[in-house]
Design a protein around this motif. Structure first.
Motif, PDB file in Angstrom:
ATOM      1  N   ILE A   1       0.818  -1.228   0.000  1.00  0.00           N
ATOM      2  CA  ILE A   1       0.000   0.000   0.000  1.00  0.00           C
ATOM      3  C   ILE A   1       0.855   1.283   0.000  1.00  0.00           C
ATOM      4  O   ILE A   1       0.622   2.162  -0.838  1.00  0.00           O
ATOM      5  CB  ILE A   1      -1.022  -0.024   1.163  1.00  0.00           C
TER       6      ILE A   1
ATOM      7  N   ALA B   1       0.954   4.166  -3.100  1.00  0.00           N
ATOM      8  CA  ALA B   1       0.728   5.613  -2.958  1.00  0.00           C
ATOM      9  C   ALA B   1       1.842   6.395  -3.654  1.00  0.00           C
ATOM     10  O   ALA B   1       1.589   7.441  -4.267  1.00  0.00           O
ATOM     11  CB  ALA B   1       0.649   5.985  -1.482  1.00  0.00           C
ATOM     12  N   ILE B   2       3.062   5.876  -3.581  1.00  0.00           N
ATOM     13  CA  ILE B   2       4.177   6.533  -4.283  1.00  0.00           C
ATOM     14  C   ILE B   2       3.919   6.500  -5.789  1.00  0.00           C
ATOM     15  O   ILE B   2       4.078   7.510  -6.488  1.00  0.00           O
ATOM     16  CB  ILE B   2       5.521   5.824  -3.956  1.00  0.00           C
TER      17      ILE B   2
ATOM     18  N   ARG C   1       1.053   6.246  -7.278  1.00  0.00           N
ATOM     19  CA  ARG C   1      -0.081   7.139  -7.539  1.00  0.00           C
ATOM     20  C   ARG C   1       0.378   8.593  -7.673  1.00  0.00           C
ATOM     21  O   ARG C   1      -0.066   9.311  -8.563  1.00  0.00           O
ATOM     22  CB  ARG C   1      -1.077   7.008  -6.384  1.00  0.00           C
ATOM     23  N   ASP C   2       1.307   8.995  -6.806  1.00  0.00           N
ATOM     24  CA  ASP C   2       1.711  10.407  -6.772  1.00  0.00           C
ATOM     25  C   ASP C   2       2.783  10.759  -7.785  1.00  0.00           C
ATOM     26  O   ASP C   2       3.010  11.945  -8.042  1.00  0.00           O
ATOM     27  CB  ASP C   2       2.229  10.756  -5.365  1.00  0.00           C
TER      28      ASP C   2
ATOM     29  N   TRP D   1      -3.963   6.259   0.882  1.00  0.00           N
ATOM     30  CA  TRP D   1      -2.837   6.276   1.822  1.00  0.00           C
ATOM     31  C   TRP D   1      -2.070   7.596   1.728  1.00  0.00           C
ATOM     32  O   TRP D   1      -1.742   8.055   0.639  1.00  0.00           O
ATOM     33  CB  TRP D   1      -1.898   5.106   1.504  1.00  0.00           C
TER      34      TRP D   1
END
Lengths: 175, 452
Positions: free
Chosen positions: B173, B177-178, B180-181, B199
């Motif tokens: 998870i 998130a990394i 995703r960003d 997250w």
């Protein structure tokens, strides 16, 4: 009085810890320390000392999940075995405990794992919508402190952040 | 010897390097995927042929009712144990060197279990009767036999597979998130946005994440042991000669850890080259993995000797005959191959030169895998060829090309799934590598030796 969110980004944990310590020790009117949220790219155990004891209750979900899983497994199997009309027993025990232990144990684990994940989602507040203030830098190498305060507290909070060399301060009206 | 991960490597660089692996692997990646796809399609054709013609084409017939399908099923189940070893056991022991490599080992666990599960269906032949192995009553209200290890097996594998998928997902998870960003908009970003569950790395999320990860890790260890013990019970609880041995469950577990470690070395070397992970999958980590494999190989060798001794001194003539037949009969080449690949070849891992020589280590790991596959075949086939009664003696029956082809195709299926995973999801855990670097640099500053 309306409240505002402030997000300050820092280069390392030392600076962020110093800010948290100062915010904890200084009483700023219109700011509640329990509303402070630390965001970091990695888990940082030491921060728990400055943040104070905040609970993690996943283990209770695990305990309940395991017990329920084990009971469900045992009674499902035993219920099926106790169906006399369909199963030939031939003098053997109707519910053989040693043999049933294996499946009960598997269900114990399965229940524990599944409910732990549910507990994680509940306790961590996931899935979540994005916070009012967010920086993708937190997923890279910066530490963020998110606080909420009344209009009257904003200036004091900003002063603390600036004093500890915040790289960036974001501000947005809160709810 | 090569250098370990640099303590001064920036966290932003870790993100950049790992995210790059999702976009531009070396051309060899596509060659591997292409070959794996062809192998898998070959297997699909063979399954269709077997389904249409019947099980006769596999040459699975009395007395050889279990053949390569079941042997390979055990092999893939065994392979899955490495992920648990690296993720869960070494996590509890705070071995930080596992951090750059545990993610792909966990993926290996998941995909090898999926491959193993396929063999149950292939072996059944009648695919529409798969549900017989599930705890579900038939139309006459008859439940499956809950006292049968075969049913335990189905349940244990389902539990292990679902828990492994959960463990893999939970651990990913923060990295999702990394992704995703930091990735450009597109289908990948949408996928990561959904899977990252929002997250943000808050202290509340990390605190609960740590407890959950630890809890699931604690549950996975006994689960992994139970899964292979139950697979061993499929054999040990029967009355067939050579199988009714008390040491079978620990023998199976040791074999599982052994084959898993050997496979980790193979995949480590492939991923290191294909995804340009030289800076993270370092030679010191490879060396530690090789040492671990050596230790487990010696445990396996000991348990193998115990098994032979148990049979030899058991006063069970039929079991003894099976053992003699393994060493001298038509399967002798495979049996001795198992001994050489499984017990003699790993001795090379005791030498430092081999531990860090990548081509040599790659060759050794392939031979160890071969040895462990032969072990599973030698557990299954010889017993059926020389049972208690003379009418069951059939030393000449040989697996057909359908069986061999399916075994070959399973490697294609596994490789395909694994390679797709490594291209879509980060195969090196970014946040754990950051933690490792952070703690090592802290320890260096304080004059310590680091956390490893």
């Amino acid at each position: 009085m309306s409240q505002r969110h402030l997000l300050a980004l820092f280069n390392n944990f030392d600076e962020a810890e110093a800010v948290i310590k100062e915010l904890r020790e200084t009483s700023i009117k219109g700011f509640n320390f329990d509303d402070l949220v630390l965001k970091s790219p990695i888990e940082h155990h030491e921060v728990e000392d400055v943040l104070g004891q905040r609970s993690a209750n996943v283990q209770w979900f695990t305990l309940v999940g395991s017990i329920l899983g084990g009971l469900l497994g045992f009674f499902l199997i035993s219920g099926a075995q106790a169906n006399f009309y369909s199963q030939m027993k031939g003098g053997k025990p109707i519910v053989p405990l040693p043999a049933n232990f294996v499946l009960t144990y598997e269900m114990f684990i399965l229940g524990g794992v599944f409910i732990s994940v549910l507990g994680f989602l509940v306790c961590a507040g996931l899935p979540a919508k994005r916070s009012p203030l967010y920086s993708a830098k937190v997923q890279e190498d910066q530490i963020a402190i998110l606080v909420k305060g009344d209009d009257s507290a904003v200036a004091a909070l900003k002063a603390v952040f600036t004093k500890h060399q915040a790289l960036e301060i974001q501000e947005e009206a809160g709810k | 010897m090569g250098k370990d991960i640099r303590e001064d490597i920036s966290w932003a660089k870790i993100n950049t390097d790992v995210l790059k692996s999702l976009e531009s692997p070396r051309p060899l990646y596509w060659v591997i995927v292409g070959v794996a796809l062809l192998m898998f399609l070959g297997g699909v054709s063979l399954e269709a042929y077997q389904y249409r013609q019947g099980m006769g084409v596999a040459n699975l017939n009395n007395p050889h009712v279990w053949g390569l399908f079941i042997a390979t099923f055990i092999f893939w189940i065994g392979m899955s144990h490495s992920g648990t070893l690296l993720s869960a056991i070494l996590h509890l022991m705070h071995a930080d060197w596992r951090k750059p490599i545990y993610r792909f080992a966990e993926a290996m666990t998941t995909f090898s279990l999926m491959t193993a599960g396929l063999f149950v269906m292939v072996h059944l032949g009648r695919l529409w009767q798969f549900y017989y192995s599930l705890p579900y009553p038939n139309e006459r209200g008859l439940w499956p036999n809950f006292q049968s290890p075969l049913l335990w097996d189905a349940m244990a594998i389902f539990t292990y597979l679902s828990s492994s998928v959960i463990f893999l997902f939970i651990g990913m998870i923060p990295d999702l998130a990394i992704c995703r960003d930091h990735l450009h908009p597109g289908w990948r970003k949408k996928l990561y946005t959904v899977l990252a569950l929002g997250w943000e790395g808050t202290d509340r999320q990390w605190r609960n994440f740590r407890v959950t990860y630890l809890t699931v890790a604690c549950y996975l260890i006994p689960l992994a042991v139970s899964v292979h013990s139950i697979v061993a019970s499929d054999f040990a609880m029967s009355q067939q000669p050579g199988w009714h041995v008390t040491s079978f469950p620990p023998y199976f577990v040791a074999g599982a850890l052994y084959s898993g470690c050997a496979a980790i070395i193979t995949l480590f070397i492939i991923l290191r080259y294909v995804f340009k992970f030289e800076e993270y999958m370092t030679l010191p980590i490879l060396k530690k993995t090789a040492r671990l494999t050596f230790a487990i190989a010696m445990v396996w060798t000991y348990l193998n000797a115990i098994e032979f001794a148990s049979v030899w001194y058991s006063h069970d003539q039929a079991s003894k005959d099976v053992l003699i037949q393994k060493a001298t009969g038509p399967y002798a080449f495979a049996w001795w191959g198992m001994i050489i690949c499984g017990s003699v070849v790993p001795l090379a891992l005791a030498f430092k030169k081999v531990q860090t020589n990548i081509p040599m280590l790659f060759s050794v790991s392939l031979l160890l895998n071969l040895g462990m596959w032969l072990e599973r075949w030698m557990i299954v086939a010889p017993t059926f060829s020389h049972g208690y009664y003379p009418w069951t003696w059939d030393h000449d029956q040989w697996p057909s090309f359908v069986q061999w082809g399916m075994v070959f195709a399973s490697f294609g299926w596994f490789t395909l799934l694994f390679m797709i995973f490594c291209k879509v999801f980060p195969s090196v855990s970014m946040y754990e590598v950051k933690e490792m670097v952070y703690h090592r640099s802290l320890a260096s500053k304080m004059g310590g030796k680091g956390g490893h």
